[in-house]
Design a protein around this motif. Structure first.
Motif, PDB file in Angstrom:
ATOM      1  N   LYS A 119       0.845  -1.188   0.000  1.00 59.25           N
ATOM      2  CA  LYS A 119       0.000   0.000   0.000  1.00 59.25           C
ATOM      3  C   LYS A 119       0.885   1.244   0.000  1.00 59.25           C
ATOM      4  N   TYR A 120       0.370   2.313  -0.612  1.00 53.43           N
ATOM      5  CA  TYR A 120       1.120   3.561  -0.722  1.00 53.43           C
ATOM      6  C   TYR A 120       0.151   4.716  -0.471  1.00 53.43           C
ATOM      7  N   VAL A 121       0.437   5.509   0.551  1.00 53.89           N
ATOM      8  CA  VAL A 121      -0.485   6.565   0.966  1.00 53.89           C
ATOM      9  C   VAL A 121       0.282   7.869   1.173  1.00 53.89           C
TER      10      VAL A 121
ATOM     11  N   LEU B 255      -5.078   0.978   7.408  1.00 53.38           N
ATOM     12  CA  LEU B 255      -3.822   1.499   6.862  1.00 53.38           C
ATOM     13  C   LEU B 255      -2.807   1.845   7.954  1.00 53.38           C
TER      14      LEU B 255
ATOM     15  N   THR C   8       4.118   3.617   3.540  1.00 52.21           N
ATOM     16  CA  THR C   8       4.000   2.388   2.764  1.00 52.21           C
ATOM     17  C   THR C   8       4.462   1.198   3.593  1.00 52.21           C
TER      18      THR C   8
ATOM     19  N   HIS D  57      -5.471  12.319   3.854  1.00 49.84           N
ATOM     20  CA  HIS D  57      -4.601  11.424   3.095  1.00 49.84           C
ATOM     21  C   HIS D  57      -5.298  10.974   1.819  1.00 49.84           C
ATOM     22  N   ARG D  58      -4.507  10.393   0.928  1.00 53.06           N
ATOM     23  CA  ARG D  58      -5.053   9.704  -0.242  1.00 53.06           C
ATOM     24  C   ARG D  58      -4.085   8.616  -0.664  1.00 53.06           C
ATOM     25  N   GLU D  59      -4.604   7.561  -1.271  1.00 53.08           N
ATOM     26  CA  GLU D  59      -3.745   6.517  -1.816  1.00 53.08           C
ATOM     27  C   GLU D  59      -3.230   6.943  -3.186  1.00 53.08           C
TER      28      GLU D  59
END
Length: 255
Positions: free
Chosen positions: A78-80, A109, A129, A236-238
């Motif tokens: 995952k990447y945020v 997350l 991440t 936040h956003r991915e």
């Protein structure tokens, strides 16, 4: 403790297509694959209760894998991006009870780790991440990953001081310098745009302190190719599919 090795894996009928242990550890966000090899060789990993010190062992998703006696899981990467506010620290938890960066994320997350650090009073963009390989790549000094900041300081810098910021300022841990610095004429305050690749702790604040113009406010507006546009403070956003694709290209071309 009995050691788990390649022969053990074969006896347990682990298919050759299963994941290598170092990649499993990297996917869990513990370290890069190279770092995972060192962790394995240091005897810090067990698989199903058996010590692993041999490289090349393959594991299954159903295996119980511990690093430093803590159970890990090779979750989906995952990447945020987070637009960090003030008075938030860049750790996964804090023994003093201060608000941590992961507290800004939903529970699914909160296992992610920040790529680098912003000090408590610095705001702006930060990537979180569980991709250990990417984290090591972006933080490695040889990659010279670009970071862009806006700084509000106590007094206007002379041309000589501006030049000094890019030629080098002597600090207690050696000479540091900005890649670029420009004056921003946004209001009556003294504000500067800064581009830097150094990852030294609080280096921007320390450089301004050294020339006698302490930082009043510091905001990171870009890290690598990511900016905070469209991300309100504390939100936040991915990453988008396009950003993920670009990251994949970056990783393939910078190994």
């Amino acid at each position: 403790m009995k050691e788990y090795n390649k022969q053990s894996a074969e006896e347990d009928n682990v298919p050759e297509t299963e994941l290598r242990l170092n990649k499993y550890i990297a996917n869990a966000g513990i370290s890069s694959r190279r770092g995972a090899d060192l962790i394995i060789e240091e005897g810090r990993v067990t698989v199903n209760g058996k010590l692993v010190k041999e490289l090349g062992v393959k594991v299954k998703s159903t295996d119980k894998i511990l690093v430093d006696n803590k159970l890990i899981s090779a979750e989906e990467k995952k990447y945020v991006l987070v637009n960090k506010p003030r008075n938030v620290i860049c750790t996964s938890s804090d023994e003093k009870g201060r608000r941590a960066i992961v507290d800004l994320l939903p529970s699914h997350l909160q296992h992610l780790y920040p790529v680098g650090r912003l000090d408590r009073n610095t705001t702006g963009i930060i990537l979180l991440t569980n991709d250990g390989d990417l984290t090591q790549n972006l933080l490695h000094p040889t990659k010279k990953v670009k970071k862009v900041y806006k700084a509000k300081v106590e007094k206007q810098l002379s041309q000589q001081e501006l030049d000094q910021m890019v030629t080098g300022v002597e600090l207690e841990d050696g000479v540091s310098k900005f890649d670029k610095i420009v004056e921003l004429r946004e209001d009556e305050s003294f504000r500067y745009g800064i581009e830097i690749h150094s990852g030294k702790n609080r280096v921007i604040r320390r450089m301004f302190d050294a020339i006698g113009s302490p930082v009043i406010k510091l905001d990171r507006v870009m890290f690598h190719t990511f900016d905070k546009k469209g991300i309100p403070m504390g939100m936040h956003r991915e990453l988008t599919q396009k950003e993920l694709k670009n990251l994949g290209v970056y990783m393939r071309t910078t190994k």
